[in-house]
Design a protein around this motif. Sequence first.
Motif, PDB file in Angstrom:
ATOM      1  N   ASP A 129       0.832  -1.201   0.000  1.00 16.70           N
ATOM      2  CA  ASP A 129       0.000   0.000   0.000  1.00 16.70           C
ATOM      3  C   ASP A 129       0.871   1.255   0.000  1.00 16.70           C
ATOM      4  OD1 ASP A 129      -2.358  -1.426  -0.031  1.00 16.70           O
ATOM      5  OD2 ASP A 129      -2.563  -1.457   2.158  1.00 16.70           O
ATOM      6  N   ARG A 130       1.899   1.253   0.839  1.00 14.48           N
ATOM      7  CA  ARG A 130       2.770   2.430   0.914  1.00 14.48           C
ATOM      8  C   ARG A 130       3.582   2.608  -0.366  1.00 14.48           C
ATOM      9  NH1 ARG A 130       6.785   4.100   5.940  1.00 14.48           N
ATOM     10  NH2 ARG A 130       7.253   6.209   5.159  1.00 14.48           N
ATOM     11  N   GLY A 131       3.901   1.500  -1.039  1.00 16.89           N
ATOM     12  CA  GLY A 131       4.629   1.548  -2.306  1.00 16.89           C
ATOM     13  C   GLY A 131       3.719   1.761  -3.492  1.00 16.89           C
ATOM     14  N   ASP A 132       2.463   2.173  -3.212  1.00 15.69           N
ATOM     15  CA  ASP A 132       1.490   2.431  -4.278  1.00 15.69           C
ATOM     16  C   ASP A 132       1.297   1.184  -5.140  1.00 15.69           C
ATOM     17  OD1 ASP A 132      -0.320   3.953  -5.777  1.00 15.69           O
ATOM     18  OD2 ASP A 132       1.238   4.695  -7.133  1.00 15.69           O
ATOM     19  N   ASN A 133       1.309   0.011  -4.485  1.00 19.30           N
ATOM     20  CA  ASN A 133       1.092  -1.269  -5.163  1.00 19.30           C
ATOM     21  C   ASN A 133       2.031  -1.463  -6.350  1.00 19.30           C
ATOM     22  OD1 ASN A 133      -1.237  -1.966  -3.472  1.00 19.30           O
ATOM     23  ND2 ASN A 133      -2.272  -0.332  -4.582  1.00 19.30           N
ATOM     24  N   GLY A 134       3.281  -1.030  -6.145  1.00 21.83           N
ATOM     25  CA  GLY A 134       4.258  -1.158  -7.215  1.00 21.83           C
ATOM     26  C   GLY A 134       4.285   0.062  -8.135  1.00 21.83           C
ATOM     27  N   GLY A 135       3.798   1.199  -7.626  1.00 21.47           N
ATOM     28  CA  GLY A 135       3.854   2.440  -8.406  1.00 21.47           C
ATOM     29  C   GLY A 135       2.774   2.568  -9.463  1.00 21.47           C
ATOM     30  N   VAL A 136       1.541   2.123  -9.152  1.00 18.87           N
ATOM     31  CA  VAL A 136       0.486   2.148 -10.173  1.00 18.87           C
ATOM     32  C   VAL A 136       0.096   3.564 -10.602  1.00 18.87           C
ATOM     33  CG1 VAL A 136      -0.423  -0.099  -9.463  1.00 18.87           C
ATOM     34  CG2 VAL A 136      -1.389   1.980  -8.440  1.00 18.87           C
ATOM     35  N   HIS A 137       0.135   4.528  -9.666  1.00 12.74           N
ATOM     36  CA  HIS A 137      -0.199   5.906 -10.035  1.00 12.74           C
ATOM     37  C   HIS A 137       0.980   6.640 -10.668  1.00 12.74           C
ATOM     38  CE1 HIS A 137      -3.421   5.216  -6.994  1.00 12.74           C
ATOM     39  NE2 HIS A 137      -4.103   6.053  -7.755  1.00 12.74           N
ATOM     40  N   ILE A 138       2.146   6.051 -10.606  1.00  7.68           N
ATOM     41  CA  ILE A 138       3.352   6.689 -11.136  1.00  7.68           C
ATOM     42  C   ILE A 138       3.670   6.199 -12.546  1.00  7.68           C
ATOM     43  CG2 ILE A 138       5.844   6.968 -10.797  1.00  7.68           C
ATOM     44  CD1 ILE A 138       5.311   6.930  -7.784  1.00  7.68           C
ATOM     45  N   ASN A 139       3.837   4.881 -12.691  1.00 15.73           N
ATOM     46  CA  ASN A 139       4.209   4.327 -13.993  1.00 15.73           C
ATOM     47  C   ASN A 139       3.086   4.374 -15.027  1.00 15.73           C
ATOM     48  OD1 ASN A 139       6.959   3.598 -13.401  1.00 15.73           O
ATOM     49  ND2 ASN A 139       6.140   1.998 -12.076  1.00 15.73           N
ATOM     50  N   SER A 140       1.892   4.742 -14.589  1.00 12.46           N
ATOM     51  CA  SER A 140       0.794   4.920 -15.549  1.00 12.46           C
ATOM     52  C   SER A 140       1.099   6.040 -16.536  1.00 12.46           C
ATOM     53  CB  SER A 140      -0.509   5.225 -14.807  1.00 12.46           C
ATOM     54  OG  SER A 140      -0.375   6.369 -13.972  1.00 12.46           O
ATOM     55  N   GLY A 141       2.084   6.865 -16.211  1.00  7.05           N
ATOM     56  CA  GLY A 141       2.471   7.938 -17.138  1.00  7.05           C
ATOM     57  C   GLY A 141       2.942   7.418 -18.483  1.00  7.05           C
ATOM     58  N   ILE A 142       3.516   6.216 -18.513  1.00  4.49           N
ATOM     59  CA  ILE A 142       4.050   5.673 -19.766  1.00  4.49           C
ATOM     60  C   ILE A 142       2.931   5.331 -20.752  1.00  4.49           C
ATOM     61  CG2 ILE A 142       5.418   3.802 -20.785  1.00  4.49           C
ATOM     62  CD1 ILE A 142       7.016   3.784 -18.104  1.00  4.49           C
ATOM     63  N   PRO A 143       1.953   4.480 -20.379  1.00  3.04           N
ATOM     64  CA  PRO A 143       0.846   4.250 -21.315  1.00  3.04           C
ATOM     65  C   PRO A 143      -0.028   5.479 -21.529  1.00  3.04           C
ATOM     66  CG  PRO A 143       0.485   3.076 -19.245  1.00  3.04           C
ATOM     67  CD  PRO A 143       1.893   3.580 -19.209  1.00  3.04           C
ATOM     68  N   ASN A 144      -0.096   6.382 -20.532  1.00  5.45           N
ATOM     69  CA  ASN A 144      -0.830   7.636 -20.738  1.00  5.45           C
ATOM     70  C   ASN A 144      -0.248   8.426 -21.901  1.00  5.45           C
ATOM     71  OD1 ASN A 144      -2.641   7.253 -18.686  1.00  5.45           O
ATOM     72  ND2 ASN A 144      -1.806   8.805 -17.317  1.00  5.45           N
ATOM     73  N   LYS A 145       1.073   8.553 -21.910  1.00  9.18           N
ATOM     74  CA  LYS A 145       1.746   9.283 -22.980  1.00  9.18           C
ATOM     75  C   LYS A 145       1.515   8.603 -24.328  1.00  9.18           C
ATOM     76  CE  LYS A 145       4.847  12.316 -24.590  1.00  9.18           C
ATOM     77  NZ  LYS A 145       4.942  13.758 -24.339  1.00  9.18           N
ATOM     78  N   ALA A 146       1.533   7.263 -24.336  1.00  8.18           N
ATOM     79  CA  ALA A 146       1.305   6.529 -25.585  1.00  8.18           C
ATOM     80  C   ALA A 146      -0.086   6.822 -26.133  1.00  8.18           C
ATOM     81  CB  ALA A 146       1.486   5.033 -25.356  1.00  8.18           C
ATOM     82  N   PHE A 147      -1.083   6.898 -25.244  1.00 10.04           N
ATOM     83  CA  PHE A 147      -2.425   7.207 -25.734  1.00 10.04           C
ATOM     84  C   PHE A 147      -2.494   8.627 -26.282  1.00 10.04           C
ATOM     85  CE2 PHE A 147      -6.681   8.887 -25.528  1.00 10.04           C
ATOM     86  CZ  PHE A 147      -7.376   7.919 -26.234  1.00 10.04           C
ATOM     87  N   TYR A 148      -1.938   9.569 -25.538  1.00  4.54           N
ATOM     88  CA  TYR A 148      -1.943  10.961 -26.014  1.00  4.54           C
ATOM     89  C   TYR A 148      -1.311  11.070 -27.398  1.00  4.54           C
ATOM     90  CZ  TYR A 148      -0.221  15.656 -26.796  1.00  4.54           C
ATOM     91  OH  TYR A 148       0.094  16.852 -27.392  1.00  4.54           O
ATOM     92  N   LEU A 149      -0.152  10.451 -27.574  1.00  8.90           N
ATOM     93  CA  LEU A 149       0.541  10.513 -28.870  1.00  8.90           C
ATOM     94  C   LEU A 149      -0.286   9.860 -29.973  1.00  8.90           C
ATOM     95  CD1 LEU A 149       4.178   9.674 -27.692  1.00  8.90           C
ATOM     96  CD2 LEU A 149       3.360  11.889 -28.541  1.00  8.90           C
ATOM     97  N   THR A 150      -0.960   8.760 -29.635  1.00 10.13           N
ATOM     98  CA  THR A 150      -1.829   8.112 -30.617  1.00 10.13           C
ATOM     99  C   THR A 150      -2.965   9.037 -31.017  1.00 10.13           C
ATOM    100  OG1 THR A 150      -1.355   5.897 -29.749  1.00 10.13           O
ATOM    101  CG2 THR A 150      -3.360   6.146 -31.037  1.00 10.13           C
ATOM    102  N   ALA A 151      -3.600   9.651 -30.025  1.00  9.30           N
ATOM    103  CA  ALA A 151      -4.754  10.519 -30.289  1.00  9.30           C
ATOM    104  C   ALA A 151      -4.396  11.718 -31.157  1.00  9.30           C
ATOM    105  CB  ALA A 151      -5.360  10.986 -28.962  1.00  9.30           C
ATOM    106  N   VAL A 152      -3.304  12.396 -30.835  1.00  9.00           N
ATOM    107  CA  VAL A 152      -2.929  13.566 -31.635  1.00  9.00           C
ATOM    108  C   VAL A 152      -2.350  13.139 -32.974  1.00  9.00           C
ATOM    109  CG1 VAL A 152      -2.577  15.066 -29.636  1.00  9.00           C
ATOM    110  CG2 VAL A 152      -0.655  13.753 -30.519  1.00  9.00           C
ATOM    111  N   GLY A 153      -1.765  11.933 -33.034  1.00  9.34           N
ATOM    112  CA  GLY A 153      -1.266  11.429 -34.305  1.00  9.34           C
ATOM    113  C   GLY A 153      -2.385  11.156 -35.283  1.00  9.34           C
ATOM    114  N   ILE A 154      -3.515  10.683 -34.765  1.00 12.27           N
ATOM    115  CA  ILE A 154      -4.684  10.435 -35.611  1.00 12.27           C
ATOM    116  C   ILE A 154      -5.430  11.731 -35.881  1.00 12.27           C
ATOM    117  CG2 ILE A 154      -6.924   9.269 -35.722  1.00 12.27           C
ATOM    118  CD1 ILE A 154      -5.687   7.045 -33.991  1.00 12.27           C
ATOM    119  N   GLY A 155      -5.564  12.558 -34.864  1.00 14.97           N
ATOM    120  CA  GLY A 155      -6.254  13.837 -35.001  1.00 14.97           C
ATOM    121  C   GLY A 155      -7.762  13.703 -34.823  1.00 14.97           C
TER     122      GLY A 155
END
Length: 403
Positions: A262-288
């Motif tokens: 719990d203290r480790g955020d279950n392995g950093g779930v709120h932190i490492n989510s930035g990686i797939p978040n960025k991938a989605f953003y790039l996909t969305a703006v790439g498609i337009g």
Amino acid sequence: MTRTRRLNCIIPPHLLEKLLRSDDSEVHQAALGTLLTTAGLRGERSVRASFAGAAAPANGRRTIFDCQNGRSLPLAVLARSEDGPPSADDSVNRAFDGLGTTHDFYREVFGRDSIDDRGMRLDGHVHFSANYNNAFWDGREMVFGDGDGKVFTDFTQSPDVIGHELTHGVTEHTAGLAYHNQSGALNESISDVFGSLAKQWSLKQSAEEADWLIGPEVFTPGVEADALRSLKAPGQAYDNALFGKDPQPDHMSKFVNLPDTDRGDNGGVHINSGIPNKAFYLTAVGIGGFAWEAAGLIWYESLKASSVETQFQNFADTTYQKAEELFGAGGNEQLAVLGAWQEVGIQISGVPAGVSRARSRASNRAGGAGRQDGLAELTKQIGMLTSQVTALAKDVAALKGKK
């Protein structure tokens, strides 16, 4: 086999722990109270989870309850129902409207019948506890704290937070992504993606017009922060003396390894989510255009095709496959997916790295005819590389046959 469900909170533990070090006694006490209350709720979770899904389909009917700053959800009083008039309490009305927006988004964009796709009723609880600095989905309902008034405000004020939390329910009823390590970070990312898309859909914003922020309204005016997270720029949502710098990475080379506690955020779930978040953003703006129409559909179908322990690589490969199934091989949508994952350090399995590099060059060309020429050239390169791989496979098979 029964999966262990976890409380899905919008505020990660590392932010609350920062507030524990505050010199302001009120801020410190509010953070401590929030952490202790949340820990207590996790103890009740297994009992409450056993009743999840027991309710009959209710056509997504909304009901909002007022906890009156108490901690007992069963003792909360009815504040607004689907057939009732608006409340005099703004928190009640914001929660009611937010649940409705998210429900309508999933129904109209993806044809989904509420959270469980079976008309699940949508219950919300406002004014939970005193100075509670969080909002969460517990598998049955959405719960909002009022914030401490110094750092955090009333959590009903952020529509993407509501979309984020309800999407945890969608994930639970589809892939059921385990809430730890990479699968947990993907779980959090899915909630950020669709929380942002629900807001964009309600405002009719294109991918270029959207702010791509999660929770810009949750901080009081005195806190220097854009939001809790940014899909467009992970790691840049805030940088101040109170919280430090946003720890989200935007590339696999910056992946943060944390304990699965719990203290480790279950392995950093709120932190490492930035990686797939960025991938989605790039996909969305790439498609337009509108992000929910193509990129959102690809991610939604990929979520449904995923499983409990799906990792980043698995999900990336699935989005590439779904882009082809939905929009055709070598199309702009599939190329946008390919280039987006490559930019965050994940290479699609079975696709030569040269194709991703070529995609990046094509995406940097001028729009219009030049862009179409670049895509045509890239499609030709994909065909040539595929033929080469097929020929090589045949040669290998022939050599094996001679042994």
